[in-house]
Design an enzyme around this catalytic site. Structure first.
Site, mmCIF file in Angstrom:
data_model
loop_
_atom_site.group_PDB
_atom_site.id
_atom_site.type_symbol
_atom_site.label_atom_id
_atom_site.label_comp_id
_atom_site.label_asym_id
_atom_site.label_seq_id
_atom_site.Cartn_x
_atom_site.Cartn_y
_atom_site.Cartn_z
ATOM 1 N N GLU A 1 0.522 -1.464 -0.170
ATOM 2 C CA GLU A 1 -0.346 -0.011 -0.281
ATOM 3 C C GLU A 1 0.823 1.119 0.278
ATOM 4 O O GLU A 1 0.083 1.966 0.475
ATOM 5 C CB GLU A 1 -0.861 -0.078 1.303
ATOM 6 C CG GLU A 1 -0.284 -0.067 2.826
ATOM 7 C CD GLU A 1 -0.040 -1.064 3.159
ATOM 8 O OE1 GLU A 1 0.425 -2.413 2.139
ATOM 9 O OE2 GLU A 1 -0.208 -2.265 4.624
ATOM 10 N N HIS B 1 -5.311 1.179 2.673
ATOM 11 C CA HIS B 1 -5.153 1.323 3.610
ATOM 12 C C HIS B 1 -4.547 2.975 3.245
ATOM 13 O O HIS B 1 -3.545 3.348 4.677
ATOM 14 C CB HIS B 1 -4.108 0.712 2.913
ATOM 15 C CG HIS B 1 -3.643 -0.965 3.806
ATOM 16 N ND1 HIS B 1 -3.476 -1.040 5.125
ATOM 17 C CD2 HIS B 1 -3.354 -1.905 3.281
ATOM 18 C CE1 HIS B 1 -3.022 -2.151 5.474
ATOM 19 N NE2 HIS B 1 -3.590 -2.896 4.577
ATOM 20 N N HIS C 1 -8.407 -3.677 -0.252
ATOM 21 C CA HIS C 1 -7.656 -3.412 0.484
ATOM 22 C C HIS C 1 -6.989 -2.396 0.032
ATOM 23 O O HIS C 1 -6.448 -1.355 0.946
ATOM 24 C CB HIS C 1 -6.878 -5.148 0.958
ATOM 25 C CG HIS C 1 -6.134 -5.285 1.516
ATOM 26 N ND1 HIS C 1 -7.019 -6.088 2.580
ATOM 27 C CD2 HIS C 1 -4.963 -4.937 2.077
ATOM 28 C CE1 HIS C 1 -6.331 -6.000 3.872
ATOM 29 N NE2 HIS C 1 -4.435 -5.432 3.278
ATOM 30 N N GLU C 2 -5.484 -2.249 -0.418
ATOM 31 C CA GLU C 2 -4.546 -1.227 -0.348
ATOM 32 C C GLU C 2 -5.388 -0.307 -0.826
ATOM 33 O O GLU C 2 -4.850 0.681 0.193
ATOM 34 C CB GLU C 2 -3.836 -1.782 -2.047
ATOM 35 C CG GLU C 2 -3.448 -3.536 -2.162
ATOM 36 C CD GLU C 2 -2.251 -3.309 -0.802
ATOM 37 O OE1 GLU C 2 -1.450 -2.786 0.127
ATOM 38 O OE2 GLU C 2 -2.908 -4.686 -0.680
HETATM 39 ZN ZN LIG Z 1 -3.088 -5.029 4.155
#
Ligand SMILES: [Zn+2]
Length: 848
Positions: A272, A309, A305-306
């Site tokens: 990330e 972040h 998900h990234e």
């Molecule tokens: Zn992660």
């Protein structure tokens, strides 16, 4: 004054801004660099200590606030990865500028500033360089204060060959050709204030997609030449999730652009880095017309998900690595929310039960650990990237969100992010924010889940008009320890009574609690909705009532939990194996893909444990279970069916042809694969993985040759890994040898070899050969593979289910400890032991 731990940096000096210039030399796999760091010296010092590893420092100057320049002398401490810079006189407090010239190598271990290669369309090797700094590898690229709390601003400049793309965290502000050298100087804007582990630079022949605008920020997907057209799907979920999060968090995206970059060699799934997220190719590039639903979901998950972040992790960062769960559990939780909002038809929270079950499997071991625990040396942080941090962490957040209510929960998250933006935070700061905004005791509840390992099993009994709940720790191996442990368990309960269905929510904080109903309950579902991170064990009477109404009293997730909890109780020796098999035989009407996933998963596990005669009987009973389900779905997609149905068809056919050894299914799968070879579009994409698995399962050398060739010439990352990893499933000894050889002969990227090795260890027909091979080539594997992959490769030892192999594995790993994954290694060995005990216990099973 507290004693400073040798690997921690003194707090007397803090960096505020780095001006960093790097010039990678791809021909020689080296780089040179220069940095000017604006420092805030809090008290006079004689020396300055910062992190550096595998770097040569050539010149050091400290320009004091008054203009005086002090030369510095470095001394390197390789063990603690630090450089101590000594000066001839005291450095006074104040703002000074430290200038360092240095050089290093672009290494082949996929961490720090590292090399990657790929073949172009003419088969020629092309080179590129990328970074992977989390947890503590920024220090391999430039001398720095490499601790998450030492946040600073970075202004990066890259000097690269004119024809190469150069990417860093912020947008490009200037590009200047350096005529005489054939190079160019690319200057990037200042980043936000952030931690070193989020800095990134990528240099190579990359091509970008057209930008999608998210508010002020252009979002692009980057790939090596020839793969750009595989970025559209990621761009869509990238844009959707970034917008989704900026609304959820009520804070705009903190970067000035967002690049998503596919790197041919990449150790983890993705990273990330603010504004420059790096991915392994399978997690970003995908052909949306040809990939399976599961493959598309993987890309959507990882991108979301990234992106999550960018706020949780990048804008607000943990103070130290013990708080890693704050980053990862949240990003995993937010990933589910975003993908669920993007494609509700995927029912993402339902399939999350599969991930939750994986975490419960590890967390039921004596060798588990709390989600948050003290991390001493920074390299120990490497061991925290596991299912407990990600999946258990996300599960307990989901449980809390469901208990507090989603709006109240979101308000707490917003407060937390606003309060700690551009700074660092600890777990306790999150509870403060949640308690402030919800007025509920989040801390007391969550402390039992975050700082305490394991989870409870809730026993449920009927006593007249009451239902009695009792919590006790769940363990596969019961040695009587930790019996006094208790949790604050949010209980969601649904009961069928004479006057209708009744729902109740309560917090079980004591060992036992009774809940009285107006009328006696005929049946009751504890953990209704399935969000709880605990198991349920019903009395025989209540279990029978649920079995009688599997399809109408229980939701799909609740059926999943019933099957999965019963399977866990079976492995733990609490439920006889025939009872479990009897339960799954009731699922002939089941149509939920996740319920079948847990059934099929337990079938593969059983197959590894049971002997050949028992397996023959198991296969016969599974044929009886799978065949009607496959007949109901048919072999070809129906008009208007959901993507989950298409996936289920593939999963069931795959299981029928491998696990259940159905010869008719095997023949048909071979025919269909032959048809696929001639006309790929005539076969449903969700069926392909099953066909490939069945052909390998029954495969000869000619099939092996074909798959190997398809692996080498694949046009998409998904096809490449599909045909590579299935090579682990062939059964002929000479083909097993060939696959083993692939793990070290250089034909397979080191990012994939460890997982291929894990697959061979899990192949019952290959395990002995694989184990001998791994022992014989252990040193070579340690040298070749990225560090983070070693404990994951070793997960394959859970397949070595024979007492003598187990003893040998214990002895081997006592002599060859895996230091970055000591906890995981203990867990693998305990899982193996559980299976060996089952093997003894089940010797009589199915023979009687
Ligand atoms: Zn992660």
């Amino acid at each position: 004054m507290a004693e400073r731990k040798s690997y921690r940096l003194p707090t007397t000096v803090a960096p505020e801004r780095y001006e960093l210039t790097l010039a990678p030399d791809l021909a020689n796999w080296t780089f040179t660099g220069e940095e000017k760091i604006s420092l805030n010296v809090h008290e006079p010092v004689r020396e300055i200590v910062l992190n550096a590893a595998e770097l040569e420092l050539h010149s050091i100057e400290l320009r004091l606030a008054d203009g005086k320049v002090l030369p510095g002398q470095p001394s390197l401490d390789a063990e603690n990865e630090q450089a101590t810079l000594s000066f001839s006189e005291n450095v006074p407090a104040g703002r000074h500028e430290l200038q360092i010239k240095f050089s290093g190598i672009l290494n082949d271990k996929l961490h720090g500033f590292y090399r990657s290669t790929y073949k172009d369309e003419n088969g020629r090797e092309r080179r590129l360089a990328s970074t992977q700094f989390e947890s503590t590898d920024a220090r391999r690229a430039f001398p720095c204060w490499d601790e998450p709390a030492c946040k600073a601003v970075y202004q990066v400049t890259l000097v690269v060959d004119e024809k190469l793309a150069a990417i860093s965290n912020a947008r490009v502000v200037r590009e200047t050709a350096l005529r005489e050298s054939g190079k160019k100087r690319v200057v990037f804007a200042d980043t936000i204030k952030m931690s070193t582990y989020l800095v990134a630079f990528i240099v190579g022949e990359f091509e970008a997609s057209d930008p999608a605008m998210v508010d002020h920020a252009p979002l692009r997907v980057w790939a090596v030449p020839g793969k750009k057209q595989l970025g559209g799907f990621a761009s869509d979920i990238g844009k959707f999730s970034l917008e989704h999060f900026s609304r959820y968090y009520a804070i705009p995206y903190p970067g000035d652009k967002l690049d998503l970059i596919a790197i041919p060699d990449f150790a983890s799934g993705a990273m990330e880095n603010l504004g420059a997220i790096t991915f392994r190719e399978t997690a970003l590039l995908v052909d949306r017309e040809k990939a399976t639903r599961a493959e598309l979901e993987r890309v959507a998950d990882v991108v979301a998900h990234e992106n999550a972040h960018m706020w949780f992790g990048d804008l607000v960062t943990m103070k130290w690595w013990n708080g890693l769960w704050l980053n990862e559990a949240f990003a995993t939780f937010m990933e589910m929310l975003a993908v669920d909002a993007w494609k509700p038809e995927w029912r993402r929270w339902d399939s999350f039960t599969v991930s939750r079950a994986a975490a419960m499997q590890v967390d039921g071991l004596k060798s588990t650990r709390p989600i948050e625990f003290p991390v001493e040396r920074p390299e120990e942080a490497a061991g925290m990237f596991d299912v407990l941090t990600y999946e258990k962490g996300a599960s307990v957040l989901r449980m809390l969100e469901q208990y507090l209510g989603d709006e109240a929960f979101r308000a707490g998250i917003r407060l937390y992010l606003r309060r700690h933006a551009y700074g660092n935070a600890e777990t306790t700061d999150l509870w403060d924010a949640l308690e402030e905004s919800t007025r509920q005791p989040a801390r007391a509840l969550m402390d039992t889940w975050i700082f305490q390992p394991g989870y409870p099993v809730i026993s449920v009994e009927k006593q007249g008009r009451s239902i009695c709940l009792t919590q006790r720790i769940f363990r596969y191996l019961r040695d009587g320890s930790d019996q006094d442990r208790k949790w604050h368990v949010p209980i969601f309960l649904r009961a069928g009574t004479k006057s209708g269905v009744v729902q109740k929510t309560l917090l079980l904080t004591e060992r036992e609690q009774s809940i009285e109903f107006d009328d006696a309950a005929d049946w009751v579902v504890v953990n209704a909705g399935g969000h709880g991170f605990y198991r349920v064990r019903y009395s025989a009477e209540l279990l029978d009532a649920l079995k009688r109404g599997l399809q109408n009293r229980l939701s799909a997730v609740e059926r999943f939990n019933l099957v999965n909890d019963t399977w866990a109780a079976t492995l733990a020796g609490l439920t006889p194996l025939p009872d479990y098999v009897g339960l799954i035989e009731l699922l002939h009407e089941e149509n939920d893909v996740n319920v079948w996933t847990t059934v099929i998963g337990s079938g593969h596990h059983l197959r590894r444990i049971l002997d050949d005669a028992q397996c023959t009987e198991l296969a016969r009973r599974l044929r009886q279970l799978f065949t009607p389900a496959v007949e109901r779905l048919g072999w070809t997609p129906k008009n208007g069916e959901s993507e989950l149905e298409s996936q289920l068809r593939g999963d069931l056919i795959g299981a029928l042809g491998t696990l259940a050894e159905d010869q008719d299914c095997q023949r048909r799968a071979r025919e269909l694969f032959a048809q696929y070879e001639n006309a790929p579009d005539s076969v449903d994409r969700n069926l392909l993985p099953a066909l490939v698995a069945i052909v390998a399962h029954t495969g000869a050398a000619s099939d092996y040759e074909k798959f190997c060739n398809r692996f080498k010439t694949a046009k998409t990352p998904q096809d490449e890994t599909r045909y590579l990893f299935v090579l682990a499933n062939f059964r002929a000894p000479e083909l097993i040898d060939r696959t083993l050889n692939l793990t070290i002969n250089g034909d397979v990227r080191t990012q994939n070899s460890p997982y291929l090795m894990r697959g061979i260890l899990l192949n019952k027909h290959a395990r002995e050969k694989a184990w001998a091979f791994m022992k014989a080539h252990w040193d070579e594997m340690i040298r070749l593979y990225p560090d983070n992959a070693i404990p994951r490769m070793c997960e394959g030892i859970v397949g070595l289910i024979k007492p003598e192999l187990e003893a040998d594995a214990r002895e081997f790993f006592a002599k060859h400890p895996v230091k970055q994954g000591a906890k995981q290694m203990e867990q693998h060995l305990e899982r193996l032991h559980v299976a060996v005990l089952c093997q003894k216990r089940w010797q009589e099973f199915l023979h009687s």
